[in-house]
Design a protein around this motif. Structure first.
Motif, mmCIF file in Angstrom:
data_model
loop_
_atom_site.group_PDB
_atom_site.id
_atom_site.type_symbol
_atom_site.label_atom_id
_atom_site.label_comp_id
_atom_site.label_asym_id
_atom_site.label_seq_id
_atom_site.Cartn_x
_atom_site.Cartn_y
_atom_site.Cartn_z
ATOM 1 N N TRP A 1 0.851 -1.382 -0.166
ATOM 2 C CA TRP A 1 0.072 0.113 -0.128
ATOM 3 C C TRP A 1 0.719 1.178 0.101
ATOM 4 C CZ3 TRP A 1 -0.686 3.835 3.765
ATOM 5 C CH2 TRP A 1 -1.970 4.774 3.593
ATOM 6 N N MET A 2 2.013 1.252 0.658
ATOM 7 C CA MET A 2 2.916 2.385 0.820
ATOM 8 C C MET A 2 3.513 2.519 -0.427
ATOM 9 S SD MET A 2 3.617 3.901 4.060
ATOM 10 C CE MET A 2 5.402 4.148 3.907
ATOM 11 N N GLU A 3 3.914 1.526 -1.307
ATOM 12 C CA GLU A 3 4.673 1.781 -2.130
ATOM 13 C C GLU A 3 3.638 2.362 -3.225
ATOM 14 O OE1 GLU A 3 6.487 -2.083 -3.563
ATOM 15 O OE2 GLU A 3 7.791 -2.126 -1.640
ATOM 16 N N MET B 1 12.024 11.779 3.008
ATOM 17 C CA MET B 1 11.671 13.267 2.987
ATOM 18 C C MET B 1 10.166 13.917 3.622
ATOM 19 S SD MET B 1 10.402 13.431 -0.878
ATOM 20 C CE MET B 1 9.442 15.074 -0.553
ATOM 21 N N ALA B 2 9.738 13.044 4.473
ATOM 22 C CA ALA B 2 8.454 13.312 5.171
ATOM 23 C C ALA B 2 7.409 13.350 4.141
ATOM 24 C CB ALA B 2 8.498 14.552 5.950
ATOM 25 N N ARG B 3 6.676 14.509 4.173
ATOM 26 C CA ARG B 3 5.758 14.591 3.260
ATOM 27 C C ARG B 3 6.088 15.562 2.337
ATOM 28 N NH1 ARG B 3 -0.238 13.734 6.316
ATOM 29 N NH2 ARG B 3 0.513 12.706 8.077
ATOM 30 N N PRO B 4 5.628 15.389 0.997
ATOM 31 C CA PRO B 4 6.040 16.446 -0.098
ATOM 32 C C PRO B 4 5.020 17.620 0.098
ATOM 33 C CG PRO B 4 4.800 14.650 -1.107
ATOM 34 C CD PRO B 4 5.005 14.403 0.241
ATOM 35 N N THR C 1 7.504 7.114 7.043
ATOM 36 C CA THR C 1 6.883 6.446 8.354
ATOM 37 C C THR C 1 5.431 5.806 7.988
ATOM 38 O OG1 THR C 1 5.393 8.437 9.128
ATOM 39 C CG2 THR C 1 7.794 8.156 9.651
ATOM 40 N N GLY C 2 4.645 6.157 6.996
ATOM 41 C CA GLY C 2 3.446 5.745 6.720
ATOM 42 C C GLY C 2 2.302 6.588 7.185
ATOM 43 N N ALA C 3 2.561 7.673 8.200
ATOM 44 C CA ALA C 3 1.756 8.607 8.654
ATOM 45 C C ALA C 3 0.755 9.281 7.562
ATOM 46 C CB ALA C 3 2.476 9.356 9.456
ATOM 47 N N VAL D 1 -9.525 10.891 7.987
ATOM 48 C CA VAL D 1 -9.011 10.149 8.952
ATOM 49 C C VAL D 1 -7.647 10.365 9.195
ATOM 50 C CG1 VAL D 1 -8.820 7.812 10.060
ATOM 51 C CG2 VAL D 1 -10.823 8.402 8.893
ATOM 52 N N TRP D 2 -6.881 10.609 10.098
ATOM 53 C CA TRP D 2 -5.631 11.017 10.143
ATOM 54 C C TRP D 2 -4.743 9.544 10.981
ATOM 55 C CZ3 TRP D 2 -9.058 14.642 11.148
ATOM 56 C CH2 TRP D 2 -9.075 15.768 10.219
ATOM 57 N N TYR D 3 -3.785 9.192 10.466
ATOM 58 C CA TYR D 3 -2.633 8.310 11.300
ATOM 59 C C TYR D 3 -1.417 9.227 11.531
ATOM 60 C CZ TYR D 3 -5.958 4.588 10.508
ATOM 61 O OH TYR D 3 -7.051 3.956 10.485
ATOM 62 N N ASN D 4 -1.218 9.525 12.696
ATOM 63 C CA ASN D 4 -0.218 10.598 13.002
ATOM 64 C C ASN D 4 1.187 10.055 12.955
ATOM 65 O OD1 ASN D 4 -2.258 12.248 13.027
ATOM 66 N ND2 ASN D 4 -2.106 12.709 15.207
#
Lengths: 91, 366
Positions: free
Chosen positions: A20-22, B1-4, B38-40, B105-108
């Motif tokens: 999913w991440m990819e 790079m965190a979030r763009p 991180t997938g956040a 929905v946020w995943y932090n």
């Protein structure tokens, strides 16, 4: 204040979460590029918006906090710099 | 790079995708933004009629804002305007959606996870749980909770405030004909989803209903207008300070340097201490005071272990090269200045002239 948190107990990322991440990372990269293209296309309009703004701050004033304004004298207005990121807005 | 930097993005133009993990089977989602390390993530989720989920917990702090519909969660019923903060490890009751609902929905902290259980994790910070209808049970307040402040006509409902990082989640609105004639930037990342209405910013143009942004620190935005008004839900990941100015051509490096200049003249002793690595004891040999990373806080000495604090401390915003700006000479200068390797590559976008593309790092760490 704790020194260990629930997040420290998180199980390793599952294979489906990795997939999913990819997928979503690739989609987000495409979205970023599309936004850059859209925003580049706005540069001519943005030039006018900037000109309008600089006129407003020299006549009606600049909101330095809340509703308090200061009219900016012409000598304080910056010149557009000679660098290609001058009109860039997506970073 | 965190979030763009995702701004602006209008999610209405995208289709939902099936959500088939983390307890979401039967629901659909759109990603608004994703931390690729991180997938956040910030998601718009559609719970189709008949969706159910057993009680369970997540290993990330979560936030939920209900846009429409009705969601039964344990003994509670969440409807339009409901906001909830669910600390990692707090078990939510069984979920039932009879007629369909949509929510942000946020995943932090990490990617979505779900573990079926009706018991909280032993380390869960249950006291942080928030469940409130933001439309019905929270008053609008002036936007001047920070100073320098927004102009009259921008109001907020503060839904969550973290005293350690000063991260906030809030509803905000702009009244019809709202205007604010300045350019703003912050030290924090800022995020917003437009629930209804359109606002305008001088850099990006209109942000309509369904419009979204994730904006890293030090990026110019404003001046501001809203012709008919708007309502939105916003978040910051740390303290929001409004740096206002009137130079439309500054970049994040210029803005960050200016922010540091504020620290230099407004908190000179702190600036000097941090710059010296803590080695400024007036009476002893330099270096006797060991600089700690993170610095010691006698009141909350373990704060550095907090997942959100360590994530913020380790976050690197690596801004892109001169995407699509066709400036070979500038790119060369920047590379020289930042001593980074040139890893340009070409791509197949539909342009009629070659140019650089943005996977290389300028090493702008923010």
């Amino acid at each position: 204040m704790l020194s260990k948190y629930v997040q420290d107990d998180k199980p390793p990322m599952t294979a489906e979460a990795k997939a999913w991440m990819e997928k979503e990372t690739a989609t987000q990269e495409d979205r970023y590029k599309a936004i850059v293209d859209e925003q580049d296309a706005l540069i001519p309009e943005r030039e006018q918006w900037y000109a309008d703004f600089l006129n407003i701050v020299q006549t009606k004033g600049f909101n330095f906090t809340g509703d308090q304004r200061r009219v900016i004298p012409k000598e304080e207005i910056a010149e557009k710099p000679d660098r290609p990121d001058a009109m860039r807005v997506v970073w | 790079m965190a979030r763009p930097h995702i701004e602006p993005y209008v999610e209405f133009n995208e289709d939902y995708r099936a959500f088939d993990f983390a307890g979401y089977g039967g629901a659909e989602y759109k990603v608004l933004s994703l931390d690729v390390d991180t997938g956040a993530s910030s998601l718009k989720v559609k719970f189709n009629g008949g969706y159910t989920r057993k009680p369970g917990l997540c290993y990330s702090d979560m936030e939920v804002f209900v846009l429409n519909g009705e969601i039964k969660v344990g003994s509670e019923t969440w409807v339009e305007g409901h906001y909830s903060f669910i600390p990692a490890g707090v078990a939510l009751g069984a979920m039932e959606v009879a007629q369909g609902a949509e929510a942000i929905v946020w995943y932090n902290d990490s990617e979505p996870t779900f573990e079926e259980t009706d018991r909280d994790h032993p380390l869960a910070l249950k006291e942080g749980f928030i469940s409130v209808n933001s439309y019905l049970d929270c008053p609008w307040a002036s936007g001047s909770i920070v100073s320098p402040s927004t102009a009259t006509g921008c109001m907020i409902k503060l839904l969550r405030f973290d005293p350690i990082t000063e991260a906030m989640t809030f509803l905000y609105c702009m009244t019809p004909e709202f205007m604010q004639d300045n350019i703003s930037y912050h030290d924090c990342a800022e995020e917003s989803y437009h629930i209804w209405g359109t606002s305008w910013m001088m850099q990006f143009g209109d942000l309509p209903t369904g419009g979204y942004f994730w904006r890293p620190p030090y990026i110019n935005h404003g001046s501001f207008r809203s012709k008919l008004g708007c309502i939105a839900i916003g978040r910051t990941d740390s303290k929001l300070h409004n740096y206002f100015h009137f130079n439309p051509w500054t970049n994040p490096d210029d803005n960050q340097a200016r922010a540091a200049s504020f620290l230099y003249r407004q908190r000179p002793q702190l600036f000097r201490w941090v710059g010296a690595g803590g080695h400024n004891h007036p009476h002893g040999p330099q270096g006797q005071l060991k600089y700690q990373n993170p610095p010691h806080d006698f009141e909350t000495p373990e704060y550095g272990h907090r997942p959100d604090v360590s994530a913020l401390a380790n976050q690197n915003y690596t801004f892109r090269e001169m995407d699509h700006l066709h400036a070979d000479e500038y790119v060369h200068k920047v590379h020289h200045a930042h001593k980074v390797e040139d890893d340009h590559h070409h791509h197949d976008h539909d342009h009629d002239h070659p140019h650089h593309h943005g996977d290389g790092d300028l090493d702008h760490k923010h």
